[in-house]
Design a protein around this motif. Structure first.
Motif, mmCIF file in Angstrom:
data_model
loop_
_atom_site.group_PDB
_atom_site.id
_atom_site.type_symbol
_atom_site.label_atom_id
_atom_site.label_comp_id
_atom_site.label_asym_id
_atom_site.label_seq_id
_atom_site.Cartn_x
_atom_site.Cartn_y
_atom_site.Cartn_z
ATOM 1 N N THR A 147 10.285 8.744 5.879
ATOM 2 C CA THR A 147 9.710 8.979 4.884
ATOM 3 C C THR A 147 10.166 9.392 2.848
ATOM 4 O OG1 THR A 147 7.341 8.200 3.184
ATOM 5 C CG2 THR A 147 7.657 10.210 4.547
ATOM 6 N N SER A 148 9.838 9.220 2.100
ATOM 7 C CA SER A 148 10.392 8.863 0.969
ATOM 8 C C SER A 148 8.794 10.302 -0.637
ATOM 9 C CB SER A 148 11.246 8.721 -0.059
ATOM 10 O OG SER A 148 10.920 9.389 -1.865
ATOM 11 N N LEU A 149 9.174 11.632 -0.427
ATOM 12 C CA LEU A 149 7.866 12.177 -1.219
ATOM 13 C C LEU A 149 8.050 11.738 -2.581
ATOM 14 C CD1 LEU A 149 8.535 15.710 0.630
ATOM 15 C CD2 LEU A 149 7.257 13.411 1.557
ATOM 16 N N LEU A 150 8.887 11.008 -2.962
ATOM 17 C CA LEU A 150 9.565 11.131 -4.345
ATOM 18 C C LEU A 150 8.528 8.975 -5.131
ATOM 19 C CD1 LEU A 150 12.074 13.178 -5.757
ATOM 20 C CD2 LEU A 150 10.281 13.481 -5.382
ATOM 21 N N GLU A 151 9.480 8.590 -4.364
ATOM 22 C CA GLU A 151 9.428 7.081 -4.681
ATOM 23 C C GLU A 151 8.806 6.256 -3.231
ATOM 24 O OE1 GLU A 151 10.471 3.548 -6.701
ATOM 25 O OE2 GLU A 151 10.885 6.130 -7.035
ATOM 26 N N SER A 152 7.831 5.703 -3.549
ATOM 27 C CA SER A 152 6.692 5.225 -2.726
ATOM 28 C C SER A 152 7.009 4.401 -2.377
ATOM 29 C CB SER A 152 4.998 4.390 -3.332
ATOM 30 O OG SER A 152 4.670 4.097 -2.784
ATOM 31 N N THR A 153 7.283 3.690 -1.048
ATOM 32 C CA THR A 153 7.857 2.608 0.496
ATOM 33 C C THR A 153 6.863 3.056 1.229
ATOM 34 O OG1 THR A 153 10.005 3.681 -0.873
ATOM 35 C CG2 THR A 153 10.511 2.227 0.997
ATOM 36 N N ASP A 154 7.186 1.345 1.895
ATOM 37 C CA ASP A 154 6.473 1.379 3.374
ATOM 38 C C ASP A 154 7.048 2.047 4.445
ATOM 39 O OD1 ASP A 154 4.020 -0.793 3.193
ATOM 40 O OD2 ASP A 154 5.697 -2.035 1.941
ATOM 41 N N SER A 155 6.493 2.912 5.129
ATOM 42 C CA SER A 155 7.366 3.436 6.311
ATOM 43 C C SER A 155 6.757 3.411 7.161
ATOM 44 C CB SER A 155 7.645 4.934 5.956
ATOM 45 O OG SER A 155 7.912 4.984 4.276
ATOM 46 N N ILE A 156 7.598 3.228 8.559
ATOM 47 C CA ILE A 156 6.838 3.171 10.254
ATOM 48 C C ILE A 156 7.483 4.969 10.163
ATOM 49 C CG2 ILE A 156 7.001 2.051 12.246
ATOM 50 C CD1 ILE A 156 6.182 0.303 9.982
ATOM 51 N N LEU A 157 6.697 5.332 10.898
ATOM 52 C CA LEU A 157 6.569 6.877 11.471
ATOM 53 C C LEU A 157 5.952 7.519 12.073
ATOM 54 C CD1 LEU A 157 6.039 8.675 8.131
ATOM 55 C CD2 LEU A 157 8.083 8.034 8.272
ATOM 56 N N THR A 158 6.521 8.399 13.253
ATOM 57 C CA THR A 158 6.282 9.358 14.474
ATOM 58 C C THR A 158 5.238 10.294 14.131
ATOM 59 O OG1 THR A 158 8.525 8.128 16.311
ATOM 60 C CG2 THR A 158 6.847 10.698 16.555
ATOM 61 N N ASP A 159 3.921 10.761 14.847
ATOM 62 C CA ASP A 159 3.265 12.087 14.776
ATOM 63 C C ASP A 159 4.410 13.694 15.559
ATOM 64 O OD1 ASP A 159 1.453 13.563 14.221
ATOM 65 O OD2 ASP A 159 -0.117 12.218 15.106
ATOM 66 N N ASN A 160 5.437 12.869 14.205
ATOM 67 C CA ASN A 160 6.109 14.206 14.952
ATOM 68 C C ASN A 160 5.014 15.541 15.045
ATOM 69 O OD1 ASN A 160 8.957 13.879 14.675
ATOM 70 N ND2 ASN A 160 8.654 12.548 13.087
ATOM 71 N N LYS A 161 4.386 15.924 13.907
ATOM 72 C CA LYS A 161 3.925 16.550 13.783
ATOM 73 C C LYS A 161 3.120 17.129 15.018
ATOM 74 C CE LYS A 161 3.886 17.503 8.509
ATOM 75 N NZ LYS A 161 3.535 16.623 7.897
ATOM 76 N N HIS A 323 2.339 -9.765 0.388
ATOM 77 C CA HIS A 323 1.583 -9.380 -0.222
ATOM 78 C C HIS A 323 2.437 -8.155 -1.106
ATOM 79 C CE1 HIS A 323 -0.164 -10.419 3.304
ATOM 80 N NE2 HIS A 323 -1.329 -10.159 2.498
ATOM 81 N N LYS A 324 3.856 -8.681 -2.058
ATOM 82 C CA LYS A 324 4.350 -7.610 -2.583
ATOM 83 C C LYS A 324 3.561 -6.533 -3.995
ATOM 84 C CE LYS A 324 8.248 -10.630 -1.893
ATOM 85 N NZ LYS A 324 8.873 -12.314 -2.778
ATOM 86 N N SER A 325 2.855 -7.057 -4.394
ATOM 87 C CA SER A 325 1.770 -5.913 -4.626
ATOM 88 C C SER A 325 1.096 -5.203 -4.484
ATOM 89 C CB SER A 325 0.739 -6.429 -6.298
ATOM 90 O OG SER A 325 -0.180 -7.996 -5.252
ATOM 91 N N ASP A 326 0.859 -5.310 -2.843
ATOM 92 C CA ASP A 326 -0.142 -4.267 -2.363
ATOM 93 C C ASP A 326 0.250 -2.891 -2.633
ATOM 94 O OD1 ASP A 326 -1.032 -6.922 -1.701
ATOM 95 O OD2 ASP A 326 -1.781 -6.118 -0.105
ATOM 96 N N GLN A 327 -0.199 -1.795 -1.985
ATOM 97 C CA GLN A 327 -0.043 -0.384 -2.035
ATOM 98 C C GLN A 327 0.777 -0.378 -0.629
ATOM 99 O OE1 GLN A 327 -3.280 1.933 -2.509
ATOM 100 N NE2 GLN A 327 -2.349 3.861 -2.555
#
Length: 346
Positions: A147-161, A323-327
């Protein structure tokens, strides 16, 4: 240069010009298989270049998957994510165009520049600057395992922490007290997150147990190997790892490894040096790749749903197309601890 015609496409596929026209204009009357064949040939012989309308038809069923060469060579983790992406895409009638990103160049693939894809899935870490450039093409982007901390983008992540926290705590519960981290923090965001989870478990479990005047930071630095590792892990270079181990002032009772590949390399390197696992040192991994249950000893690890991450990425991208305009959202996948033979009760 001679003009490319529909007749050439028809002749190549041995179908009618009318069928070619229907396929190019995305109209009913031809099968999905025929439509893909027509668009493939049209792209191959340069017919699409003359009309943005036909390019749009071609692009509507293509997804570009971007992956750095370094990650592409990881046949145990990222290949499973890729498999999930391919299978889910096919299930929904989409084709995959895979493009490797050269780490030293910032070239945007032609299929994106020419808008011949309807969406982009990025596997693994990419630089924010490159991501910003990608998004300038106004093609939906989904990140996987990053995931990017600067550029908002949809992300699929693992609960690494959480996964790393829980597996480190498991070691404490088994009686281990000197626990180090083995992983290259410069390799990916996932490894940084796993290190964070390990740190939090150390702080929570050891704050009142540390001997002498050492701080938590000094404790971790003394027992951990945190840089200049990933090339050795990818190459499974036992000798280099053995040199690093021998250079440590103090060895831990247990290592929390950044992933299973790292754990396998560390186990084999330690065994060659005469250490018994887990009698002399416990080793835990992360990802639950197939090899983790085949090596000796079998590795205690954190199970990541790799195939499902790929499928979720495709589903999120297809949702985003409507849904291009959704968060934008970070979707975090749960993990499970798999306890095997590489740890014992102290």
């Amino acid at each position: 240069m001679a003009k490319v015609t529909m007749k050439e496409i028809a002749d190549k596929l041995n179908i009618s010009i009318n069928a070619v026209s229907l396929a190019l204009n995305n109209k009913s009357g031809v099968s999905e298989e025929t439509r893909k064949l027509v668009l493939g040939v049209a792209e191959e012989i340069g017919y699409l270049e003359k009309s943005s309308k036909f390019i749009q038809s071609y692009a509507s069923k293509n997804i570009c998957v971007l992956i750095r060469k370094l990650y592409f060579e990881d046949s145990y983790f990222y290949s499973k994510i890729m498999m999930g992406i391919v299978e889910e895409s096919r299930k929904n009638g989409y084709d995959i165009l895979t493009c490797m990103i050269n780490e030293n160049e910032k070239i945007i693939p032609g299929c994106i520049e020419n808008k011949k894809v309807c969406g982009i899935i990025v596997i693994g870490a990419i630089e924010d600057e490159y991501l910003v450039t990608l998004k300038e093409y106004r093609i939906p982007v989904v990140l996987v395992d990053h995931t990017s901390l600067l550029e908002s983008t949809d992300s699929i992540l693992t609960d690494n922490k959480l996964g790393s926290f829980k597996i480190t705590k498991l070691l404490f519960d088994k009686g281990y007290r000197n626990i180090g981290f083995f992983g290259d923090l410069n390799y990916s965001l996932s490894i940084k997150e796993r290190f964070f989870g390990y740190q939090e478990a150390i702080k929570k479990s050891l704050e009142i147990d540390i001997n002498g005047n050492n701080t938590i930071t000094e404790y971790i630095e003394e027992l951990s190997i945190l840089c200049n590792l990933e090339t050795h892990i990818i190459n499974q270079d036992h000798k280099k790892i053995q040199e690093i181990i021998k250079s440590m002032y103090k060895l831990p009772e247990a290592f929390v490894c950044s992933n299973d590949n790292a754990a396998i390399l560390l186990i084999n390197s330690l065994k060659e040096l005469g250490y018994a696992i887990p009698k002399d040192m416990a080793i835990v991994g992360f990802d639950d790749i197939a090899l983790s249950s085949l090596v000796v000893p079998k590795i205690t690890t954190v199970r990541v749903q790799k195939d499902l991450m790929g499928r979720k990425a495709v589903k999120r991208l297809l949702w985003r197309l409507d849904h291009k305009s959704d968060q934008n959202e970070n979707i975090v996948m749960s993990v499970d601890i798999v306890e095997r033979d590489s740890i014992a009760i102290k």
